[in-house]
Design a protein around this motif. Structure first.
Motif: not given
Lengths: 498, 309, 288
Positions: A349-360
């Motif tokens: 993941c290269s940014n915060d929104a992607k990290v959020r998606a990745a956590q789901v």
């Protein structure tokens, strides 16, 4: 002690008063953008954030209208020869560059030839083989067979027109753009902002805002708060979490555009268990995309099922089996037969929104026994790792201006090592994509595209997550704001009403 | 004294060279290819490889390093990989902003810390003393960026007194970033001022002055404060170094166009020449500030001066 | 031999007595102990899988309530549980890093101080170099370059802390080197390592202990700063800095997400600082 308090009070009062002042005529528009471009060239990047700036100062032969159709811009009209290989563009006469010289066919030719040697924009310059000036105002472009993609490419920043004289004299376009566009470059305050002034001689009419300040504010929340505080007039990429606050404020308005950019969980189909179609389908079924949208984009996106973005002709859900269904995911895993705990999946993941998606996604995949890792990488590492094919998975997105272009970049084997990061390599798919690009009629092209999209959907090379909405916001007084589905907008059309 | 300064300045050269070596090594260990970052996703492997060789990135690291040092010794910091501008231009377009922020912050902290520390010492064991020392220890304990966020929430969003993001060219836009940066150093200065004041107040000459009937105010301002300044000056000096480092985070919170943000961005895009340039500048400032503090010592305290001779 | 032991024990008792008189230090100590107990027994209070990382889409961004004292985050996870678990990551990383730094730094500092000469100047030039790069910047560079993981965080923070201990111990060792009891040990032909370990080090530990407490505090701050820049531990593991960092998008509408993790960091650092100050005063009454 009392004196100190008094002093503090006086100081704070002073600042309070100062903020009441200042209300003048609106001739300056301040735009808040998230990322500062490294350079302002038209050909040294393929980034939307820099494209915004290119669009301000330059024009191409064609531009895209609000329904994403290419329409003439610097060209007045164009014709295609019978065999589809020769395209003749008639230029507008009397269009001036910012330095006062006239824009002629020679400039167009020089710009496009220069663009062809730039690797950053290779995809937008490979549609034409030859460019010639056949008259002062006539440009003839040769293609290798009929290619409907040419017109889209001509509307891309890669093929914008620069003055030939400056190109030859080695002018530094990275630092100082000179084009035919509505806004002239004035000054670049590195790290802070870029200043523009209206081009009074703009062929489309002088813009309403005399001055344009393009500020770089990397923090999403800071951009929104600046808008609320009055420091900026227009915000690019509103953080979805701030949207409700902006909508509730009468002095502000949101501009929400359904984008054609598709966000996906990329899977590297050449790695380990991901080579197996059942594993990929299991991952597809295991992910609760609705929740991903809710968490990553605060609900402001459309869940995507197909492998290519919906919104272009030729898009289809046919062949998809990507509905959220844990039981089905487990069935696919059973069909594969291996132990899910052994599947290696590290989501970059290269940014915060992607990290959020990745956590789901991480927690969804845990439900079917796959232990996914989340790896935060900066852009440099991410580009390097994924281009080399060393990744197992990452969250990414792709924006194209046509379906053919999207498929060409993401699923054609010639793009392996570049944008085809699932590394799908199917001769059948390649052939169909090429056939679609050469189709002369829209009907014919659509039919071929439906065919190839179905084929790709059945392969489930990666996991489509959602098509996000591009979020912009402005003060209520900024009017006539329209944004294209690919994110482009034309500031020259905007006006101010109190 | 001059000889001493000269010696210290000369000693900085190997230190700076050492810094460049360490940073160069770290940057070259990092994954991520600058050439790929520059050319983007559409470039082919061959094009990337070609650019790598044009940039000299295909040569052994040690060769690259020595070439860099050779150019550095000729005053050439190289060109930014991304913007293709000279690193010195890139840095000096932002360095004044960072200096502006750091100086305003130190000014704020001195203005706030000295009275706080002095009054706390004079009124030792009163409510004011405990209160100001409590504020001070909170200042030391508070994460810079968190304090910045809170200031933004209170003073920019709710009260709307100041702009949300920093603005280099007007004072109002500098207040919040400078306060954020100042809070921490203000706290340590106030503490040191207080404790050195306490020590000085107990000295014999203060008692003598009091016995001679000098007013309390004069005793404090004329006799005690100047003598209590030595440790305070050290802390001020040390904190300016700390302020420069703190600027990295503060600049991110307030979108301040300074060198700290440039550094973070450059690290993330593997822009080695800019990273090295920034760190060299930071290290030089750091070392210079330390030198100035040592020299100031000598002026304030004759006992120390004698050691240099 | 027995005599020094006796002396040390009495010194410890003395220190403890003086420390007890310092209200701030005792409060600090109490809070630090509570935090440690919370970190150690976090698993008893909360179930990691159920309470800390499990997402609940019906409970997104709920403000503080009886059910969730500190509210829930953007993924519907209980913020209090995440803060308590977060203390594990923050405390563990900072302790590991500072302990590593102290051991390595003390080792080289002792060598440097005891032998002097060329060894000393080489080691001191190296620390000069490390000290010339501000600690935070060094950690940022290293972590950004080597990738974010708990391991690289520890290494980066350790390296940037080494020079402090090196300097500190060198100074103490140099003063101890010439003292009578060391001369005496030398005279009876004790081995160098014995002299350093048994006669010099024990007398240098007081400043190291104080510095240790204070370094933990600054290191926690540095970690949270790194997390803020996106260089912290990887999700879903909670860590105070990353809790704060991910709260930024929501700070306008859901301020509590920013306030609570920040307070957690602040209280921890505050108590470590109080304890460190108290220790310094207790160990060396002259400094008061």
């Amino acid at each position: 002690m009392k004196k100190l308090l008094g002093l503090l009070l006086a100081v704070t009062m002073l600042f309070g008063m100062a903020s009441l002042a200042a209300a003048e005529a609106k001739d300056t528009l301040v735009v808040a953008a998230p990322d500062e471009s490294a350079n302002l060239s038209t050909t040294g990047h393929d980034a939307l954030q820099t494209a915004y700036l290119n669009v301000l100062s330059y024009n191409g032969l064609m531009k895209l209208d609000y329904s994403m159709n290419p329409v003439p811009d610097l060209a007045e009209s164009y014709e295609v020869s019978e065999d589809g290989c020769t395209w003749t563009f008639k230029l507008r006469e009397g269009v001036k560059f910012h330095d006062g010289t006239e824009c002629t066919a020679e400039d167009v030719v020089a710009s496009m030839i220069a663009a062809q040697s730039e690797p950053n924009v290779a995809n937008f310059t490979k549609d034409y083989t030859k460019v010639e000036a056949t008259d002062k105002y006539v440009v003839t472009i040769t293609t290798d067979g009929y290619n409907s993609n040419l017109l889209y490419s001509l509307a891309n920043h890669a093929n914008f027109v620069l003055p030939k004289a400056l190109l030859e004299s080695g002018h530094d376009f990275n630092a100082e753009p000179v084009g035919t566009g509505a806004y002239k470059f004035v000054k670049w305050n590195h790290g802070d902002s870029i200043e523009f002034v209206a081009n009074e001689d703009y062929y489309g009419g002088a813009p309403a805002f005399k001055n344009l300040i393009w500020r770089f504010i990397p923090e999403g929340t800071t951009r929104s708060l600046e808008l609320e505080g009055g420091g900026v007039d227009f915000v690019i990429d509103v953080d979805a979490a701030n949207m409700a606050g902006i909508e509730a404020n009468d002095a502000l308005k949101m501009i929400v555009v359904d984008s054609i950019s598709l966000q996906f969980l990329n899977l590297n189909d050449t790695k380990g268990a991901l080579q197996d179609i059942n594993v990929r389908k299991a991952i597809n079924c295991a992910i609760n995309k609705q929740a991903v949208v809710q968490i990553a984009e605060n609900g402001h996106a459309m869940v995507a099922y197909a492998q290519a973005p919906i919104g272009f002709s030729g898009a289809t859900d046919e062949g998809c089996d990507t509905e959220y269904n844990v039981d089905k995911a487990k069935e696919y895993l059973a069909a594969w037969g291996g132990d899910p705990a052994t599947i290696e999946l590290s989501i970059i993941c290269s940014n915060d929104a992607k990290v959020r998606a990745a956590q789901v996604i991480q927690s969804n995949l845990a439900d079917i026994g796959i232990n996914a890792q989340i790896e935060r990488m900066d852009l440099a590492t991410y580009l390097d790792v994924t281009a080399a094919g060393d990744h197992t998975a990452f969250i990414g997105g792709y924006t194209a201006s046509s379906m053919v272009q999207y498929l060409m970049m993401n699923f054609h084997s010639s793009a392996i090592g570049a944008a085809n990061k699932s590394r799908l390599n199917m001769p059948e798919v390649d052939a169909l994509i090429e056939k679609a690009a050469a189709a002369r009629t829209t009907e014919e092209m659509t039919e071929i595209l439906l065919q190839v999209n179905t084929l790709i959907n059945e392969q489930a090379p990666q996991v489509s997550l959602y098509q996000n909405q591009k979020l912009y916001a402005s003060k209520a007084g900024v009017e006539n704001v329209n944004v294209l589905p690919n994110g482009y907008f034309y500031v020259s059309e905007w006006t101010w009403a109190e | 004294m001059l000889k001493y300064i000269g010696k210290r300045l000369l000693a900085m050269i190997p230190v700076i060279l050492g810094v460049t070596l360490i940073v160069y090594l770290i940057m070259s260990l990092a994954p991520g290819d600058p050439a790929r970052t520059i050319l983007g996703e559409q470039a082919t492997e061959e094009q990337v490889a070609q650019l790598r060789s044009e940039m000299g990135l295909d040569q052994p690291i040690i060769v690259q390093y020595f070439r860099y040092i050779w150019n550095l010794l000729h005053g050439d910091l190289g060109r930014s990989y991304q913007s293709r501008i000279d690193v010195s231009t890139e840095i000096f377009s932002r360095f004044p902003n960072t200096i502006k922020l750091a100086l305003t912050a130190s000014l704020f902290s001195v203005i706030l810390a000295l009275p706080l520390g002095i009054i706390a010492a004079v009124r030792q064991n009163t409510f004011f003393d405990s209160f100001s020392m409590f504020v001070a220890i909170i200042g030391i304990s508070c994460p810079t960026f968190w304090f910045g966020l809170i200031l933004i929430l209170v003073f920019a969003v709710n009260l709307k007194w100041f702009p949300v993001s920093g603005q280099v060219d007007n004072f109002k836009g500098m207040v919040l970033p400078a306060l954020t940066l100042a809070f921490n150093s203000m706290a340590s200065m106030a503490r040191v001022t207080r404790s050195s004041m306490l020590e000085v107040i107990r000295q014999d000459y203060i008692r003598t002055a009091r016995a001679k009937g000098v007013s309390n105010r004069n005793v404090i301002l004329r006799h005690a404060v100047p003598n209590a300044m030595i440790p305070t000056v050290t802390v001020i000096g040390l904190r300016i170094g700390g302020l420069l480092a703190g600027a990295v985070i503060c600049e991110t919170v307030f979108s301040w166009p300074g060198i700290g943000r440039l550094l973070v961005q450059s690290i993330q895009s593997r822009n080695t020449p800019v990273v090295l340039g920034c760190i060299i500048i930071f290290s030089i400032c750091f070392s210079l500030v330390n030198l100035i503090v040592d020299i100031l010592y000598a002026f304030i305290d004759p006992r120390i001066k004698s050691q240099y001779q | 031999m027995e005599k020094t032991e006796f002396k040390q024990r009495s010194m410890l008792v003395e220190t403890w007595k003086r420390l007890q008189k310092n209200k701030g230090a005792m409060i600090g100590l109490a809070i630090v102990l509570i935090l440690f107990l919370l970190a150690i027994f976090a698993g008893v209070i909360y179930d990691y899988q159920e309470d800390v990382i499990k997402q609940d889409y019906n409970e997104l961004l709920q403000g503080p309530s009886a059910k969730h004292w500190f509210g829930t985050d953007e993924l519907g996870r209980d913020l209090l549980a995440r803060i308590i678990y977060g203390s594990r990551a923050s405390l563990f990383i900072s302790f590991a890093a500072v302990a590593l730094a102290a051991v390595i730094g003390c080792f080289f500092g002792a060598i440097s101080g005891y032998f002097g000469g060329k060894v000393d100047s080489v080691i001191m030039r190296l620390t000069d170099i490390l000290l010339a790069i501000p600690e935070t910047l060094f950690a940022i560079t290293l972590v950004a370059a080597l990738g974010t993981s708990t391991f690289t965080l520890i290494i980066a923070l350790a390296i940037s802390n080494i020079p402090i201990y090196c300097r500190l111990l060198r100074g103490s060792v140099m003063t101890q080197r010439g003292s009578e009891h060391v001369e005496a040990a030398k005279a009876i032909g004790a081995r160098t390592s014995t002299i350093i370990m048994q006669h010099i080090l024990p007398n240098c530990l007081a400043p190291v202990l104080v510095q240790f407490t204070l370094s933990i505090a600054t290191t926690i701050l540095t970690i949270s700063g790194l997390s803020f820049l996106g260089l912290g531990v990887s999700p879903p593991t909670p860590e105070w800095g990353s809790l704060l960092s991910s709260s930024r998008s929501y700070m306008r509408e859901h301020t509590y997400l920013t306030i609570f993790p920040g307070l957690a960091i602040m209280v921890t650092i505050l108590s470590l600082n109080l304890l460190g100050d108290g220790l310094r005063d207790a160990l060396d009454p002259r400094l008061r």
